[in-house]
Design an enzyme around this catalytic site. Structure first.
Site, mmCIF file in Angstrom:
data_model
loop_
_atom_site.group_PDB
_atom_site.id
_atom_site.type_symbol
_atom_site.label_atom_id
_atom_site.label_comp_id
_atom_site.label_asym_id
_atom_site.label_seq_id
_atom_site.Cartn_x
_atom_site.Cartn_y
_atom_site.Cartn_z
ATOM 1 N N GLY A 56 33.876 7.283 24.112
ATOM 2 C CA GLY A 56 34.489 6.518 25.189
ATOM 3 C C GLY A 56 35.864 5.980 24.851
ATOM 4 C CG ASP B 105 29.010 2.102 19.568
ATOM 5 O OD1 ASP B 105 27.867 2.259 20.040
ATOM 6 O OD2 ASP B 105 29.929 2.915 19.734
#
Length: 366
Positions: A19, A128
């Site tokens: 992303g 993450d």
């Protein structure tokens, strides 16, 4: 030759995408090294700010990937980092049937916790943690060496948040339940995500990504194998539903079940055939810059320095007369007569001149 970015980085091939941009393998022509580089096309100010944050996270630790340099051209920016040639934990699992033996799970968990301990001590929440962000050195069948990467959505505790409370940032399946509800980032979220990763490494099953997770019960997963069940004890502690009950990275690092398995890495009873190979064995070489060719000798010939005597000319060819040799030794003398031609006598020229004068006088006086 691939695209040359900012006059320095030759883009070789893309190796990952996410992303926050695409990760490339690049040749740094200035350093003469192959590196990894994350490239972002600037789409909005918030994403660019996250990109700047990521390249500014510089934690000096053996299990953390540290950015090295950055460059920007038009609407694209990139920053470089060391290329981890062993790939990711995700790739290692895929190459070996989807799961890993308990001793590998234990050592990789231990090293990830060491990285998180350093990250959290620096006041940063990674947000993450997943197998694709755990990279490896190519150590073969020896003890693996893991390094944590991708701080694209990491949150420094002393800087403002970039999203509204309603936005959920992270990878579905690895986020703790409170993160789905918009809770402030906390180090306990990284510990939970690591617990999910540990369970995936052990079982080979990816976590469900269909919404907020419920309490995780590892009891049905027990097999009676001491090593397998020891890993489940670490998972149970890391994934406690109540964030306040989760241990810190430092506390989980000291978990007896984890320490016992890590200590048995060299136990012959746990030997296996898993290895971390070099995924980029062929190293591209820097292409030399093209330079203009030069003649082997300068042209025109250099002039003699002031105050020096020029060297004598080469000796005359065989058969040349004495007069030709003498003329050749005088700087600026005319060329010698051709071979075989007799030089004109000066007396004959004088006599011819006198005769011509007398003839002219006779004609004049008539």
């Amino acid at each position: 030759m691939g695209e040359l970015f900012a006059g320095r980085y030759e883009l070789l091939d893309p190796i990952a995408a996410g992303g926050m941009g695409t990760v490339w393998r690049v040749l740094d022509r200035t350093a003469g090294e192959v590196k990894a580089a994350k490239m972002l096309r600037q789409t909005d100010a918030a994403m660019l700010l996250r990109f700047v944050r990521e390249q500014s996270v510089r934690i000096d630790h053996t299990h953390v990937v540290t950015p090295q340099s950055w460059a920007g051209v038009d609407d694209r920016v990139l920053f470089t980092m060391p290329l981890l040639r062993g790939g990711s934990v995700s790739g290692l699992m895929r190459r070996h049937g989807g799961s890993l033996p308990p001793r590998w799970v234990a050592v990789l968990t231990d090293q990830t916790l060491q990285a998180l301990q350093a990250v959290h001590a620096a006041g940063i929440v990674h947000r993450d943690i997943k197998p694709g962000n755990l990279l490896l050195e190519p150590t073969g069948r020896d003890r693996p060496h893991l390094r944590l990467t991708d701080f694209g959505i990491a949150v420094p505790s002393d800087e403002p948040r970039l999203t509204h409370v309603a936005m959920v940032i992270g990878t579905p399946g690895y986020m703790p339940p409170e993160q789905y509800r918009g809770a402030d980032p906390d180090p306990s979220a990284d510990v939970y995500a690591l617990g999910v990763v540990v369970l995936e490494m052990l079982t080979g099953r990816r976590p469900a990504a269909d919404g907020e997770p419920g309490p995780l019960d590892v009891t049905p997963l027990r097999t009676g194998s001491p090593e397998h069940d020891a890993v489940l004890e670490v998972v149970a502690a890391a994934t406690a539903y109540d964030a306040a009950r989760r241990p810190s990275a430092a506390e989980l690092l000291a978990h007896p079940a984890l320490r016992g398995l890590v200590a048995r890495w060299d136990d012959p009873a746990l030997a296996d055939g898993i290895e971390v190979v070099d995924e980029y064995p062929t190293e591209p070489q820097p292409r030399p810059e093209r330079t203009p060719s030069h003649p082997t000798a300068p042209y025109p010939p250099p002039t003699a320095a002031l105050g020096t005597v020029p060297p004598p000319p080469p000796p005359p060819p065989p058969g040349a007369g004495v007069a030709a040799t003498a003329a050749a030794t005088r700087v600026g003398a005319p060329p010698p007569a051709a071979a075989g031609r007799r030089p004109v006598d000066g007396y004959l020229l004088l006599a011819a001149g006198v005769v011509g004068l007398l003839v002219a006088l006779v004609l004049l006086l008539g």
